[in-house]
Design a protein around this motif. Structure first.
Motif, PDB file in Angstrom:
ATOM      1  N   LEU A  80       6.199   4.777 -11.170  1.00  0.00           N
ATOM      2  CA  LEU A  80       5.474   3.509 -11.125  1.00  0.00           C
ATOM      3  C   LEU A  80       5.134   3.139  -9.686  1.00  0.00           C
ATOM      4  O   LEU A  80       5.894   3.441  -8.763  1.00  0.00           O
ATOM      5  N   PHE A  81       3.998   2.457  -9.504  1.00  0.00           N
ATOM      6  CA  PHE A  81       3.638   1.947  -8.178  1.00  0.00           C
ATOM      7  C   PHE A  81       2.987   0.579  -8.340  1.00  0.00           C
ATOM      8  O   PHE A  81       1.823   0.469  -8.710  1.00  0.00           O
ATOM      9  N   PRO A  82       3.756  -0.514  -8.073  1.00  0.00           N
ATOM     10  CA  PRO A  82       3.193  -1.864  -8.212  1.00  0.00           C
ATOM     11  C   PRO A  82       2.468  -2.317  -6.954  1.00  0.00           C
ATOM     12  O   PRO A  82       2.794  -1.895  -5.840  1.00  0.00           O
ATOM     13  N   LEU A  83       1.493  -3.207  -7.123  1.00  0.00           N
ATOM     14  CA  LEU A  83       0.925  -3.936  -5.988  1.00  0.00           C
ATOM     15  C   LEU A  83       2.015  -4.885  -5.491  1.00  0.00           C
ATOM     16  O   LEU A  83       2.668  -5.552  -6.298  1.00  0.00           O
TER      17      LEU A  83
ATOM     18  N   VAL B 269      12.570   6.677 -15.038  1.00  0.00           N
ATOM     19  CA  VAL B 269      11.556   5.898 -14.328  1.00  0.00           C
ATOM     20  C   VAL B 269      11.918   5.796 -12.852  1.00  0.00           C
ATOM     21  O   VAL B 269      13.025   5.400 -12.492  1.00  0.00           O
ATOM     22  N   THR B 270      10.975   6.179 -12.003  1.00  0.00           N
ATOM     23  CA  THR B 270      11.112   6.018 -10.557  1.00  0.00           C
ATOM     24  C   THR B 270      10.024   5.072 -10.076  1.00  0.00           C
ATOM     25  O   THR B 270       8.844   5.263 -10.387  1.00  0.00           O
ATOM     26  N   VAL B 271      10.423   4.060  -9.311  1.00  0.00           N
ATOM     27  CA  VAL B 271       9.482   3.082  -8.760  1.00  0.00           C
ATOM     28  C   VAL B 271       9.239   3.404  -7.296  1.00  0.00           C
ATOM     29  O   VAL B 271      10.153   3.293  -6.469  1.00  0.00           O
ATOM     30  N   LEU B 272       8.031   3.855  -6.969  1.00  0.00           N
ATOM     31  CA  LEU B 272       7.620   3.943  -5.573  1.00  0.00           C
ATOM     32  C   LEU B 272       7.143   2.561  -5.154  1.00  0.00           C
ATOM     33  O   LEU B 272       6.408   1.910  -5.894  1.00  0.00           O
ATOM     34  N   HIS B 273       7.566   2.096  -3.980  1.00  0.00           N
ATOM     35  CA  HIS B 273       7.220   0.729  -3.602  1.00  0.00           C
ATOM     36  C   HIS B 273       7.082   0.604  -2.095  1.00  0.00           C
ATOM     37  O   HIS B 273       7.610   1.419  -1.322  1.00  0.00           O
TER      38      HIS B 273
ATOM     39  N   ILE C  38       7.964   3.890   0.169  1.00  0.00           N
ATOM     40  CA  ILE C  38       6.953   4.845   0.631  1.00  0.00           C
ATOM     41  C   ILE C  38       6.808   4.844   2.151  1.00  0.00           C
ATOM     42  O   ILE C  38       6.067   5.639   2.707  1.00  0.00           O
ATOM     43  N   HIS C  39       7.485   3.903   2.838  1.00  0.00           N
ATOM     44  CA  HIS C  39       7.489   3.854   4.309  1.00  0.00           C
ATOM     45  C   HIS C  39       6.074   3.701   4.874  1.00  0.00           C
ATOM     46  O   HIS C  39       5.629   4.466   5.722  1.00  0.00           O
ATOM     47  N   GLU C  40       5.402   2.675   4.373  1.00  0.00           N
ATOM     48  CA  GLU C  40       4.060   2.375   4.855  1.00  0.00           C
ATOM     49  C   GLU C  40       4.116   1.614   6.177  1.00  0.00           C
ATOM     50  O   GLU C  40       5.158   1.082   6.558  1.00  0.00           O
ATOM     51  N   ALA C  41       2.983   1.546   6.861  1.00  0.00           N
ATOM     52  CA  ALA C  41       2.845   0.724   8.064  1.00  0.00           C
ATOM     53  C   ALA C  41       1.613  -0.158   7.853  1.00  0.00           C
ATOM     54  O   ALA C  41       0.486   0.276   8.095  1.00  0.00           O
ATOM     55  N   PHE C  42       1.848  -1.387   7.377  1.00  0.00           N
ATOM     56  CA  PHE C  42       0.739  -2.274   7.056  1.00  0.00           C
ATOM     57  C   PHE C  42       0.292  -3.044   8.297  1.00  0.00           C
ATOM     58  O   PHE C  42       1.135  -3.540   9.065  1.00  0.00           O
TER      59      PHE C  42
ATOM     60  N   ASN D 166      -4.956  -0.939   0.441  1.00  0.00           N
ATOM     61  CA  ASN D 166      -5.254   0.360  -0.152  1.00  0.00           C
ATOM     62  C   ASN D 166      -5.390   1.435   0.909  1.00  0.00           C
ATOM     63  O   ASN D 166      -4.858   2.544   0.760  1.00  0.00           O
ATOM     64  N   ALA D 167      -6.084   1.115   1.987  1.00  0.00           N
ATOM     65  CA  ALA D 167      -6.292   2.111   3.045  1.00  0.00           C
ATOM     66  C   ALA D 167      -4.966   2.516   3.684  1.00  0.00           C
ATOM     67  O   ALA D 167      -4.736   3.709   3.962  1.00  0.00           O
ATOM     68  N   ALA D 168      -4.078   1.540   3.898  1.00  0.00           N
ATOM     69  CA  ALA D 168      -2.829   1.824   4.596  1.00  0.00           C
ATOM     70  C   ALA D 168      -1.769   2.464   3.700  1.00  0.00           C
ATOM     71  O   ALA D 168      -0.862   3.141   4.198  1.00  0.00           O
ATOM     72  N   SER D 169      -1.863   2.264   2.394  1.00  0.00           N
ATOM     73  CA  SER D 169      -0.815   2.788   1.501  1.00  0.00           C
ATOM     74  C   SER D 169      -1.165   4.135   0.885  1.00  0.00           C
ATOM     75  O   SER D 169      -0.281   4.821   0.356  1.00  0.00           O
ATOM     76  N   GLU D 170      -2.425   4.553   0.950  1.00  0.00           N
ATOM     77  CA  GLU D 170      -2.819   5.788   0.270  1.00  0.00           C
ATOM     78  C   GLU D 170      -2.030   6.997   0.763  1.00  0.00           C
ATOM     79  O   GLU D 170      -1.456   7.753  -0.039  1.00  0.00           O
ATOM     80  N   GLY D 171      -1.979   7.216   2.078  1.00  0.00           N
ATOM     81  CA  GLY D 171      -1.277   8.372   2.614  1.00  0.00           C
ATOM     82  C   GLY D 171       0.220   8.339   2.324  1.00  0.00           C
ATOM     83  O   GLY D 171       0.785   9.328   1.822  1.00  0.00           O
ATOM     84  N   PRO D 172       0.919   7.223   2.631  1.00  0.00           N
ATOM     85  CA  PRO D 172       2.353   7.153   2.322  1.00  0.00           C
ATOM     86  C   PRO D 172       2.662   7.310   0.832  1.00  0.00           C
ATOM     87  O   PRO D 172       3.651   7.953   0.469  1.00  0.00           O
ATOM     88  N   PHE D 173       1.822   6.757  -0.026  1.00  0.00           N
ATOM     89  CA  PHE D 173       2.042   6.937  -1.468  1.00  0.00           C
ATOM     90  C   PHE D 173       1.876   8.404  -1.847  1.00  0.00           C
ATOM     91  O   PHE D 173       2.685   8.953  -2.601  1.00  0.00           O
ATOM     92  N   ARG D 174       0.836   9.035  -1.340  1.00  0.00           N
ATOM     93  CA  ARG D 174       0.591  10.446  -1.661  1.00  0.00           C
ATOM     94  C   ARG D 174       1.785  11.308  -1.246  1.00  0.00           C
ATOM     95  O   ARG D 174       2.242  12.154  -2.011  1.00  0.00           O
ATOM     96  N   GLU D 175       2.306  11.068  -0.038  1.00  0.00           N
ATOM     97  CA  GLU D 175       3.430  11.860   0.453  1.00  0.00           C
ATOM     98  C   GLU D 175       4.693  11.598  -0.363  1.00  0.00           C
ATOM     99  O   GLU D 175       5.444  12.527  -0.686  1.00  0.00           O
TER     100      GLU D 175
END
Length: 455
Positions: A14-17, A40-44, A63-67, A86-95
């Motif tokens: 799962l990946f919530p906003l 169930v694994t929640v990426l957040h 996901i260790h994003e940098a917003f 969306n732009a900042a989370s795409e790469g960290p979510f993909r990884e």
């Protein structure tokens, strides 16, 4: 996370906003999927991260994003905020998703990820999951009616209905009755081009990447809208709500600590005597509208519970609730209670609540419908306009407080809903709608699980 019996379950990611109105339904869905035998694994994100202790049956992986500040600032332009998120989370979510796919389960086999379920606003994550070869479902945390208007956006753009202009505000929108142009998705004051790009990308991601769509709604209240969506989409659409009723979670996931003392205060009030007032976790109003609301409540003579949270008045700061008007507390002593946050589901279920003054976010609307509570609507932005229109003109379970917040009109509307004959009729219709909304069975969720297992 992969130990014990979890090794032998097929897994859903799962990946919530990262906003309260989106986190809660996603975690309710996760609990329901786990109860039906799925791991169930929640990426957040770290921003507004959910509390893992509230859902020990789920796995949580950041996901260790940098917003940038544009994402995390409370006063950000909402359309630009979601584009930047969306732009900042795409790469960290993909990884993070790719790392999960590389994990080895029991017997050295690759982790068995059946699919991902991604918030429908996270168009970049929908795309990333599909590019990694993971079947992905979009969870819509708004109404089916709103999503239907989103799918119609290209047609509405070509026909000149959007962006919304002053001269066309009250025009009915063909094929989207009872919506008028003013009820379409809009964010007053937001960058119009950014909003157009956002809506186009959200709709496009579903059509290009999603293997299906999941709705937190019920066939009992949105059957025509769901039927229209299924005719238009070439993929399944599951109405699995109301999720907050079907989930076993004891209370909603909140990013603020609720003042539970208000429940004892309600215990001392007669049945259906209290107006509950809350504009949700994000909406803000001007200082002038805030003061007119206060004096309208005072002038109505009605007992009220009012949520005044930090950030609810523009320009007043986000560290503490804005100050109440001078003399207001004295004027309403004994019949009014103001709190910074409330346990909303428990409040709406309380016998003392007679009506709900709401911004018509979909979670709030659905919670009110499920408790048979009529509404006084004050939509602020985005999907709230369409929800408010359905409350007032499709279901007939509420009335408008008025586009201009003025104390005399506020007092009149409050009294009309709480003690007038119109309010009594709306209360009866609300009880009927409650029966339709809560007649949900497990069949829709069972169908969703079967579909996930087939992917």
């Amino acid at each position: 996370m992969m130990a014990g019996q979890e090794q032998h379950r097929r897994r859903v990611v799962l990946f919530p906003l990262p906003f309260q109105g989106h986190i809660s339904p996603m975690l309710h869905l996760g609990a329901l999927l786990h109860a039906r035998g799925l791991a169930v694994t929640v990426l957040h994100t770290g921003f507004n991260a959910p509390d893992p202790a509230r859902h020990p049956e789920l796995g949580f992986v950041p996901i260790h994003e940098a917003f940038p500040a544009e994402v995390t600032s409370p006063g950000a332009d909402i359309a630009r905020q979601l584009l930047a998120l969306n732009a900042a989370s795409e790469g960290p979510f993909r990884e993070a998703l790719a790392s999960l796919l590389r994990l080895r389960g029991g017997g050295g086999h690759q982790a068995d990820v059946a699919c991902a379920v991604v918030d429908g606003q996270c168009y970049a994550a929908l795309r990333a999951a599909a590019q990694l070869g993971v079947p992905v479902l979009a969870l819509r945390t708004d109404s089916a009616a709103t999503f239907r208007s989103l799918l119609a956006y290209p047609r509405l753009l070509d026909a000149g209905y959007v962006p919304v202009t002053e001269e066309r505000l009250d025009e009915p929108v063909p094929d989207l009755e009872p919506l008028r142009t003013r009820d379409l998705i809009r964010i007053d004051g937001s960058d119009a081009d950014a909003l157009r790009r956002l809506l186009a990308r959200v709709a496009g991601a579903v059509l290009a990447s999603a293997s299906g769509v999941v709705f937190n709604t019920s066939e009992g209240i949105e059957a025509p809208e769901l039927a229209a969506i299924r005719r238009e989409l070439s993929r399944p659409a599951f109405a699995v709500g109301p999720l907050h009723l079907l989930s076993r979670a004891p209370a909603e996931q909140t990013l603020r600590a609720p003042d539970r003392g208000c429940l004892a205060w309600l215990d001392a009030r007669p049945p259906r005597s209290v107006l509950y007032v809350s504009l949700g976790s994000v909406a803000a109003v001007s200082r002038a509208a805030f003061e007119e609301t206060a004096w309208g409540l005072a002038g109505s003579g009605v007992t009220f519970l009012w949520v005044v949270r930090p950030g609810s008045v523009t320009g007043a700061g986000d560290e503490a609730p804005p100050p109440l008007p001078d003399g207001f507390s004295e004027e309403t002593r004994g019949r009014g209670k103001v709190v910074a946050w409330a346990p909303q589901r428990e409040v709406l279920a309380h016998a003392a609540i007679g009506a709900f003054w709401t911004h018509c976010g979909w979670n709030s609307t659905l919670e009110s419908v499920c408790e048979g509570v009529p509404m006084l609507v004050q939509p602020c932005f985005a999907d709230q306009m369409a929800n408010a229109r359905y409350v007032t003109h499709k279901w007939g379970v509420g009335m408008e407080v008025g586009e201009v917040i003025e104390r005399g009109r506020v007092a009149e509307a409050v009294a009309k809903l709480m003690v007038g004959e119109d309010g009594a009729r709306m209360r009866e219709r609300a009880r009927h709608l409650q029966m339709q909304a809560t007649a949900a069975t497990s069949s829709a969720m069972d169908s969703l699980v079967q579909y996930i297992l087939s992917l």
